[in-house]
Design a protein around this motif. Structure first.
Motif, PDB file in Angstrom:
ATOM      1  N   ASN A   1     -76.214  45.208  47.628  1.00  0.00           N
ATOM      2  CA  ASN A   1     -76.248  44.281  48.758  1.00  0.00           C
ATOM      3  C   ASN A   1     -74.896  43.851  49.307  1.00  0.00           C
ATOM      4  N   TYR A   2     -73.825  44.041  48.558  1.00  0.00           N
ATOM      5  CA  TYR A   2     -72.538  43.521  48.993  1.00  0.00           C
ATOM      6  C   TYR A   2     -71.462  44.592  49.174  1.00  0.00           C
ATOM      7  N   GLY A   3     -71.830  45.838  49.034  1.00  0.00           N
ATOM      8  CA  GLY A   3     -70.908  46.908  49.362  1.00  0.00           C
ATOM      9  C   GLY A   3     -69.789  47.145  48.380  1.00  0.00           C
ATOM     10  N   ILE A   4     -69.859  46.560  47.171  1.00  0.00           N
ATOM     11  CA  ILE A   4     -68.839  46.899  46.175  1.00  0.00           C
ATOM     12  C   ILE A   4     -69.128  48.307  45.661  1.00  0.00           C
ATOM     13  N   ILE A   5     -68.161  48.918  45.044  1.00  0.00           N
ATOM     14  CA  ILE A   5     -68.288  50.313  44.629  1.00  0.00           C
ATOM     15  C   ILE A   5     -68.174  50.428  43.112  1.00  0.00           C
ATOM     16  N   GLN A   6     -68.811  51.465  42.578  1.00  0.00           N
ATOM     17  CA  GLN A   6     -68.675  51.802  41.163  1.00  0.00           C
ATOM     18  C   GLN A   6     -67.618  52.879  41.030  1.00  0.00           C
ATOM     19  N   LEU A   7     -66.653  52.668  40.165  1.00  0.00           N
ATOM     20  CA  LEU A   7     -65.540  53.593  40.013  1.00  0.00           C
ATOM     21  C   LEU A   7     -65.820  54.639  38.948  1.00  0.00           C
ATOM     22  N   ASN A   8     -65.269  55.829  39.161  1.00  0.00           N
ATOM     23  CA  ASN A   8     -65.381  56.926  38.205  1.00  0.00           C
ATOM     24  C   ASN A   8     -64.118  56.994  37.351  1.00  0.00           C
ATOM     25  N   THR A   9     -64.285  57.337  36.083  1.00  0.00           N
ATOM     26  CA  THR A   9     -63.144  57.393  35.166  1.00  0.00           C
ATOM     27  C   THR A   9     -63.079  58.749  34.480  1.00  0.00           C
ATOM     28  N   ASP A  10     -61.887  59.086  34.004  1.00  0.00           N
ATOM     29  CA  ASP A  10     -61.743  60.333  33.260  1.00  0.00           C
ATOM     30  C   ASP A  10     -61.913  60.101  31.754  1.00  0.00           C
ATOM     31  N   PHE A  11     -62.304  58.888  31.374  1.00  0.00           N
ATOM     32  CA  PHE A  11     -62.549  58.591  29.960  1.00  0.00           C
ATOM     33  C   PHE A  11     -63.995  58.125  29.793  1.00  0.00           C
ATOM     34  N   PHE A  12     -64.518  58.344  28.612  1.00  0.00           N
ATOM     35  CA  PHE A  12     -65.921  58.031  28.308  1.00  0.00           C
ATOM     36  C   PHE A  12     -66.076  56.555  27.958  1.00  0.00           C
ATOM     37  N   ILE A  13     -67.048  55.910  28.580  1.00  0.00           N
ATOM     38  CA  ILE A  13     -67.371  54.516  28.260  1.00  0.00           C
ATOM     39  C   ILE A  13     -68.684  54.518  27.486  1.00  0.00           C
ATOM     40  N   PRO A  14     -68.646  54.298  26.178  1.00  0.00           N
ATOM     41  CA  PRO A  14     -69.879  54.369  25.378  1.00  0.00           C
ATOM     42  C   PRO A  14     -70.834  53.227  25.706  1.00  0.00           C
ATOM     43  N   LYS A  15     -72.102  53.480  25.506  1.00  0.00           N
ATOM     44  CA  LYS A  15     -73.093  52.424  25.671  1.00  0.00           C
ATOM     45  C   LYS A  15     -72.961  51.418  24.534  1.00  0.00           C
ATOM     46  N   ARG A  16     -73.367  50.198  24.834  1.00  0.00           N
ATOM     47  CA  ARG A  16     -73.392  49.160  23.805  1.00  0.00           C
ATOM     48  C   ARG A  16     -74.833  48.796  23.478  1.00  0.00           C
ATOM     49  N   GLN A  17     -75.001  48.143  22.339  1.00  0.00           N
ATOM     50  CA  GLN A  17     -76.334  47.832  21.857  1.00  0.00           C
ATOM     51  C   GLN A  17     -76.639  46.339  21.955  1.00  0.00           C
ATOM     52  N   ILE A  18     -77.908  46.053  22.188  1.00  0.00           N
ATOM     53  CA  ILE A  18     -78.437  44.702  22.018  1.00  0.00           C
ATOM     54  C   ILE A  18     -79.040  44.652  20.623  1.00  0.00           C
ATOM     55  N   CYS A  19     -78.644  43.663  19.837  1.00  0.00           N
ATOM     56  CA  CYS A  19     -79.058  43.592  18.439  1.00  0.00           C
ATOM     57  C   CYS A  19     -79.800  42.294  18.139  1.00  0.00           C
ATOM     58  N   LEU A  20     -80.817  42.410  17.326  1.00  0.00           N
ATOM     59  CA  LEU A  20     -81.521  41.246  16.790  1.00  0.00           C
ATOM     60  C   LEU A  20     -80.946  40.965  15.415  1.00  0.00           C
ATOM     61  N   ILE A  21     -80.517  39.724  15.194  1.00  0.00           N
ATOM     62  CA  ILE A  21     -79.842  39.343  13.955  1.00  0.00           C
ATOM     63  C   ILE A  21     -80.618  38.206  13.302  1.00  0.00           C
ATOM     64  N   ARG A  22     -80.891  38.346  12.020  1.00  0.00           N
ATOM     65  CA  ARG A  22     -81.574  37.264  11.307  1.00  0.00           C
ATOM     66  C   ARG A  22     -80.979  37.102   9.919  1.00  0.00           C
ATOM     67  N   ASN A  23     -81.147  35.906   9.375  1.00  0.00           N
ATOM     68  CA  ASN A  23     -80.670  35.590   8.039  1.00  0.00           C
ATOM     69  C   ASN A  23     -81.786  35.878   7.041  1.00  0.00           C
ATOM     70  N   PRO A  24     -81.633  36.885   6.173  1.00  0.00           N
ATOM     71  CA  PRO A  24     -82.714  37.236   5.237  1.00  0.00           C
ATOM     72  C   PRO A  24     -83.004  36.152   4.210  1.00  0.00           C
ATOM     73  N   LEU A  25     -82.126  35.160   4.089  1.00  0.00           N
ATOM     74  CA  LEU A  25     -82.350  34.082   3.128  1.00  0.00           C
ATOM     75  C   LEU A  25     -83.339  33.051   3.648  1.00  0.00           C
ATOM     76  N   HIS A  26     -83.604  33.081   4.944  1.00  0.00           N
ATOM     77  CA  HIS A  26     -84.506  32.102   5.538  1.00  0.00           C
ATOM     78  C   HIS A  26     -85.856  32.745   5.825  1.00  0.00           C
ATOM     79  N   PRO A  27     -86.956  32.218   5.271  1.00  0.00           N
ATOM     80  CA  PRO A  27     -88.275  32.820   5.477  1.00  0.00           C
ATOM     81  C   PRO A  27     -88.719  32.702   6.931  1.00  0.00           C
ATOM     82  N   LEU A  28     -89.550  33.652   7.358  1.00  0.00           N
ATOM     83  CA  LEU A  28     -90.044  33.675   8.724  1.00  0.00           C
ATOM     84  C   LEU A  28     -91.489  33.195   8.773  1.00  0.00           C
ATOM     85  N   THR A  29     -91.802  32.337   9.720  1.00  0.00           N
ATOM     86  CA  THR A  29     -93.179  31.911   9.927  1.00  0.00           C
ATOM     87  C   THR A  29     -93.948  33.041  10.617  1.00  0.00           C
ATOM     88  N   PRO A  30     -95.266  33.040  10.557  1.00  0.00           N
ATOM     89  CA  PRO A  30     -96.042  34.085  11.238  1.00  0.00           C
ATOM     90  C   PRO A  30     -95.715  34.227  12.725  1.00  0.00           C
TER      91      PRO A  30
END
Length: 334
Positions: free
Chosen positions: A277-306
């Motif tokens: 919508n605003y006309g900005i551009i995506q730039l191309n690079t000669d280097f690889f940009i790896p994907k990143r992950q979304i992670c779920l993190i929990r403390n195994p010492l704490h019990p989980l309710t149903p």
């Protein structure tokens, strides 16, 4: 994951020279999808009943047919019907699937009727582009469970997990100091480089890191996961990233690029609206940009309710639905 052990088919057959009369272990999810498609005579209806997409249901069926080395359904414009092999398999799994469904309904009713609270720590990207669609589904299934969601930085989220004030956290890689926690990757996303109209002459260029650093840089502030990611990427190639503008929210990077303040380093999801919508551009690079992950993190010492267990199971199953995946978010052609 639930498993059901059955004879693959009523009669013995060979696959790849191996006699398949022996019992076979296959994830119950495959049988559940097969049972629902066979029962409804429609992939569309089965997908609706299972809260999955049609491509996901089709993938399950194709994978099951590949494992069993036979065709289970005949496709037509009116829907699907069972082959002779499919009928034999359906006779074997109908009763177990019905029993499993009844058991799940008993547990679901128990969990649904509980009054409870789930507390989640989530970074801005995970909350906005990953968590919210699941919240809608979860509230529909568990209306009596209250949800409390905190927009936390990663260090604050980790502190809340250690103190037990959050049931789990959602954050993005890179992650630090998570050795004591259970970490599960639930999705991924792509970072890109963007620029405003003043830099339109760069649109069809392939830029090196050295050349990029000759321009003003807009990035997240020091200490954030996104900044650590970009710092590491540049350091690995022998360069030091020294942004001209540092922001505390990915939401602000694309607007800054619209005003031609420099080259923005940003997750694609945050830039997509401005690219369109605003006309900005995506730039191309000669280097690889790896994907990143979304992670779920929990403390195994704490019990989980149903209820917490049910929500975590829902989030961990996100990779089964291609519409919820970040994997294809690599550019404006989405």
């Amino acid at each position: 994951m639930d498993y059901i052990i059955l004879n693959a088919i009523d009669k013995p057959y060979f696959r790849g020279g191996v006699f398949m009369q022996n019992l076979m272990e296959i994830s119950f999810d495959y049988y559940k999808v097969f049972y629902e498609v066979a029962r409804s005579h429609s992939i569309t209806l089965a997908a609706s009943h299972l809260c999955l997409t049609q491509p996901t249901v089709t993938k399950y069926i194709k994978n099951l047919e590949a494992v069993l080395n036979c065709q289970l359904f005949l496709r037509s414009q009116k829907g699907v019907s069972l082959t002779s092999e499919g009928q034999r398999l359906y006779r074997q799994i109908s009763h177990p699937c019905q029993q499993m469904g009844q058991a799940q309904e008993v547990i679901r009713e128990y969990v649904t009727n509980q009054d409870g609270r789930i507390t989640i720590s989530a970074t801005e990207l995970t909350m906005r582009y990953f968590l919210l669609p699941f919240m809608e589904r979860f509230q529909h299934c568990f209306p009596n469970v209250k949800l409390q969601i905190h927009a936390h930085s990663f260090p604050t989220a980790i502190t809340s997990l250690r103190e037990g004030t959050s049931d789990f956290a959602l954050s993005i890689t890179p992650l630090d100091n998570c050795y004591d926690f259970e970490v599960t990757q639930v999705s991924d996303f792509q970072d890109i480089l963007i620029a405003g109209s003043r830099y339109s002459y760069l649109e069809n260029r392939i830029l090196s890191m050295e050349e990029i650093l000759t321009y003003p840089i807009i990035s997240m502030e020091t200490g954030t996961a996104s900044r650590r990611f970009w710092d590491t990427l540049f350091e690995e190639q022998g360069y030091e990233l020294t942004p001209n503008i540092e922001l505390n929210s990915n939401d602000l990077i694309a607007p800054a690029a619209v005003h031609n303040l420099g080259i923005g380093l940003v997750p694609f999801k945050f830039a997509r609206y401005y690219l369109i919508n605003y006309g900005i551009i995506q730039l191309n690079t000669d280097f690889f940009i790896p994907k990143r992950q979304i992670c779920l993190i929990r403390n195994p010492l704490h019990p989980l309710t149903p209820p917490v267990q049910a929500l975590i199971h829902m989030l961990k199953g996100s990779d089964l639905d291609p519409l919820l995946s970040y994997s294809t978010d690599s550019g404006i052609n989405l």
